[in-house]
Design a protein around this motif. Sequence first.
Motif, mmCIF file in Angstrom:
data_model
loop_
_atom_site.group_PDB
_atom_site.id
_atom_site.type_symbol
_atom_site.label_atom_id
_atom_site.label_comp_id
_atom_site.label_asym_id
_atom_site.label_seq_id
_atom_site.Cartn_x
_atom_site.Cartn_y
_atom_site.Cartn_z
ATOM 1 N N TYR A 91 4.687 -44.436 -47.783
ATOM 2 C CA TYR A 91 4.323 -43.132 -48.350
ATOM 3 C C TYR A 91 2.807 -43.012 -48.356
ATOM 4 N N ILE A 92 2.308 -41.812 -48.075
ATOM 5 C CA ILE A 92 0.861 -41.563 -48.101
ATOM 6 C C ILE A 92 0.539 -40.645 -49.268
ATOM 7 N N SER A 93 -0.476 -41.016 -50.047
ATOM 8 C CA SER A 93 -0.898 -40.197 -51.178
ATOM 9 C C SER A 93 -2.401 -40.003 -51.147
ATOM 10 N N THR A 94 -2.858 -38.964 -51.822
ATOM 11 C CA THR A 94 -4.276 -38.854 -52.148
ATOM 12 C C THR A 94 -4.548 -39.740 -53.358
ATOM 13 N N SER A 95 -5.799 -39.906 -53.697
ATOM 14 C CA SER A 95 -6.118 -40.680 -54.904
ATOM 15 C C SER A 95 -5.568 -39.987 -56.141
ATOM 16 N N GLY A 96 -5.651 -38.653 -56.170
ATOM 17 C CA GLY A 96 -5.115 -37.924 -57.309
ATOM 18 C C GLY A 96 -3.618 -38.086 -57.440
ATOM 19 N N GLY A 97 -2.905 -38.163 -56.313
ATOM 20 C CA GLY A 97 -1.465 -38.305 -56.342
ATOM 21 C C GLY A 97 -0.989 -39.657 -56.835
ATOM 22 N N ALA A 98 -1.867 -40.672 -56.732
ATOM 23 C CA ALA A 98 -1.490 -42.027 -57.159
ATOM 24 C C ALA A 98 -2.140 -42.439 -58.471
ATOM 25 N N ALA A 99 -3.035 -41.603 -59.001
ATOM 26 C CA ALA A 99 -3.827 -41.995 -60.165
ATOM 27 C C ALA A 99 -2.998 -42.204 -61.415
ATOM 28 N N GLY A 100 -1.837 -41.558 -61.509
ATOM 29 C CA GLY A 100 -1.001 -41.738 -62.682
ATOM 30 C C GLY A 100 -0.486 -43.156 -62.825
ATOM 31 N N ILE A 101 -0.299 -43.844 -61.701
ATOM 32 C CA ILE A 101 0.167 -45.233 -61.710
ATOM 33 C C ILE A 101 -0.979 -46.198 -61.501
ATOM 34 N N PHE A 102 -1.887 -45.835 -60.601
ATOM 35 C CA PHE A 102 -3.030 -46.684 -60.264
ATOM 36 C C PHE A 102 -4.325 -45.911 -60.553
ATOM 37 N N PRO A 103 -4.736 -45.803 -61.812
ATOM 38 C CA PRO A 103 -5.866 -44.925 -62.154
ATOM 39 C C PRO A 103 -7.170 -45.282 -61.444
ATOM 40 N N TYR A 104 -7.355 -46.553 -61.110
ATOM 41 C CA TYR A 104 -8.606 -47.004 -60.498
ATOM 42 C C TYR A 104 -8.782 -46.513 -59.065
ATOM 43 N N VAL A 105 -7.720 -45.983 -58.423
ATOM 44 C CA VAL A 105 -7.903 -45.472 -57.061
ATOM 45 C C VAL A 105 -8.792 -44.233 -57.061
ATOM 46 N N GLN A 106 -9.022 -43.638 -58.235
ATOM 47 C CA GLN A 106 -9.924 -42.495 -58.330
ATOM 48 C C GLN A 106 -11.360 -42.866 -58.001
ATOM 49 N N VAL A 107 -11.636 -44.149 -57.810
ATOM 50 C CA VAL A 107 -12.972 -44.553 -57.391
ATOM 51 C C VAL A 107 -13.360 -43.843 -56.101
ATOM 52 N N LEU A 108 -12.363 -43.500 -55.281
ATOM 53 C CA LEU A 108 -12.641 -42.792 -54.033
ATOM 54 C C LEU A 108 -13.160 -41.382 -54.281
ATOM 55 N N ASP A 109 -12.925 -40.847 -55.483
ATOM 56 C CA ASP A 109 -13.391 -39.502 -55.824
ATOM 57 C C ASP A 109 -14.763 -39.496 -56.479
ATOM 58 N N LEU A 110 -15.309 -40.674 -56.769
ATOM 59 C CA LEU A 110 -16.641 -40.709 -57.355
ATOM 60 C C LEU A 110 -17.651 -40.159 -56.356
ATOM 61 N N PRO A 111 -18.552 -39.303 -56.819
ATOM 62 C CA PRO A 111 -19.398 -38.561 -55.879
ATOM 63 C C PRO A 111 -20.592 -39.338 -55.335
ATOM 64 N N TYR A 112 -20.900 -39.041 -54.081
ATOM 65 C CA TYR A 112 -22.147 -39.449 -53.429
ATOM 66 C C TYR A 112 -22.329 -40.962 -53.333
ATOM 67 N N LEU A 113 -21.230 -41.714 -53.243
ATOM 68 C CA LEU A 113 -21.353 -43.168 -53.109
ATOM 69 C C LEU A 113 -21.380 -43.602 -51.645
ATOM 70 N N MET A 114 -20.693 -42.862 -50.786
ATOM 71 C CA MET A 114 -20.685 -43.187 -49.360
ATOM 72 C C MET A 114 -21.331 -42.023 -48.613
ATOM 73 N N ALA A 115 -22.341 -42.341 -47.822
ATOM 74 C CA ALA A 115 -23.206 -41.302 -47.275
ATOM 75 C C ALA A 115 -22.582 -40.507 -46.135
ATOM 76 N N ASP A 116 -21.778 -41.161 -45.301
ATOM 77 C CA ASP A 116 -21.272 -40.478 -44.113
ATOM 78 C C ASP A 116 -20.060 -41.220 -43.567
ATOM 79 N N ASP A 117 -19.553 -40.737 -42.430
ATOM 80 C CA ASP A 117 -18.355 -41.326 -41.836
ATOM 81 C C ASP A 117 -18.552 -42.790 -41.460
ATOM 82 N N ARG A 118 -19.720 -43.136 -40.925
ATOM 83 C CA ARG A 118 -19.930 -44.516 -40.491
ATOM 84 C C ARG A 118 -19.826 -45.473 -41.679
ATOM 85 N N VAL A 119 -20.413 -45.087 -42.792
ATOM 86 C CA VAL A 119 -20.353 -45.933 -43.986
ATOM 87 C C VAL A 119 -18.914 -45.996 -44.511
ATOM 88 N N ALA A 120 -18.293 -44.827 -44.680
ATOM 89 C CA ALA A 120 -16.949 -44.779 -45.259
ATOM 90 C C ALA A 120 -15.943 -45.553 -44.406
#
Length: 354
Positions: A91-120
């Motif tokens: 199954y594929i989820s967004t971070s928001g879709g999985a946050a109810g069970i795995f709240p720490y996956v919201q780290v992917l939603d923290l802003p401005y931590l990865m600058a661009d595609d190459r970094v991400a």
Amino acid sequence: MLKHLTKAAALAAFAFGGTAAWAEAHTEFTIRATANSNENDEDYDGLIVFKDYVEAASNGRIAVELFIGTQLCSTGAECLEGVAEGSIDVYISTSGGAAGIFPYVQVLDLPYLMADDRVAEAVLQGDFVRTMRDMALETSDGAIRLMTIGNTGGWRNFANTQRRVQTPTDMEGLKIRTVVADLPQELVRALGASPTPIPWPELFTSFQTGVVEGSKNGITDIMGMKFPDAGLQYVTLDGHAYMGALWWMSNENFMAMPEDLRRVVVDGFAQLQQATFAAPKRNSIQAYADFVAGGGDLYVPTPEEKALFAEAAAPVQDWFRDNVDGGNEILDALLAAVSEVEADLSAGYESDLN
């Protein structure tokens, strides 16, 4: 000559049919994979690549069945429950879709931590994902395994109906649509705007009526939903969050396979990841062109302006550490991974540019 070609074609057809029948007869495992999307989505592209690779590389020992939409489940919680029980394999989820069970996956939603595609993309191919996998296995008592993290829609950017946004001060007072989750609301508040949770199906009308004046979406979602027709005319390419796609698998069903087939599945997810990295880049080209052609205002912040956004949003990291279970561990892992990737890229630039 024609007679020989016809005979060769018949033999080839027989061989192909025989191989297909042999593969079907020798299937040992079936992977049931679902995505709550449609066949025009990068999630579907990834699954097609996964299915093709796994079935071929396993020589037919693994069959992959795809269920696109809500045939097997309709919400993140329901689908992940199916994975935990083993009735759904992938199954594929967004971070928001999985946050109810795995709240720490919201780290992917923290802003401005990865600058661009190459970094991400480099970060998501490294040990950071293994750290998150270990955390998810522990949280789910060994039931749900994170296989990889791809992309689903490019980058989140701020868009609105009112004015060009160049710095955080331009955000002040705007009513920005968010999901019903704390982290995105904290981000909108940190930038001086007003978070307004609105269900996705109601967003078009909400733009028209002024219930909300902005959102934080990728350009393909904006154009796919025809939001410019509802007045959304300003997009700022601040790239505040990479739209990560978390690919989950039943750990019991994965571990039930022999090691050689587990390797095929792991390699299949690597192929899937590459497909989902590429698809949003290709799809966004026409979406951006259509947005501008329709009179939309597309603004790219300068490095100095983007730094102002990052500075204004910095308190969201502290909120994450203080309020999310596992927040410290996963954020430290992400920051370390980003730092390592950026150092590698910097060294590469030093060599490539001179």
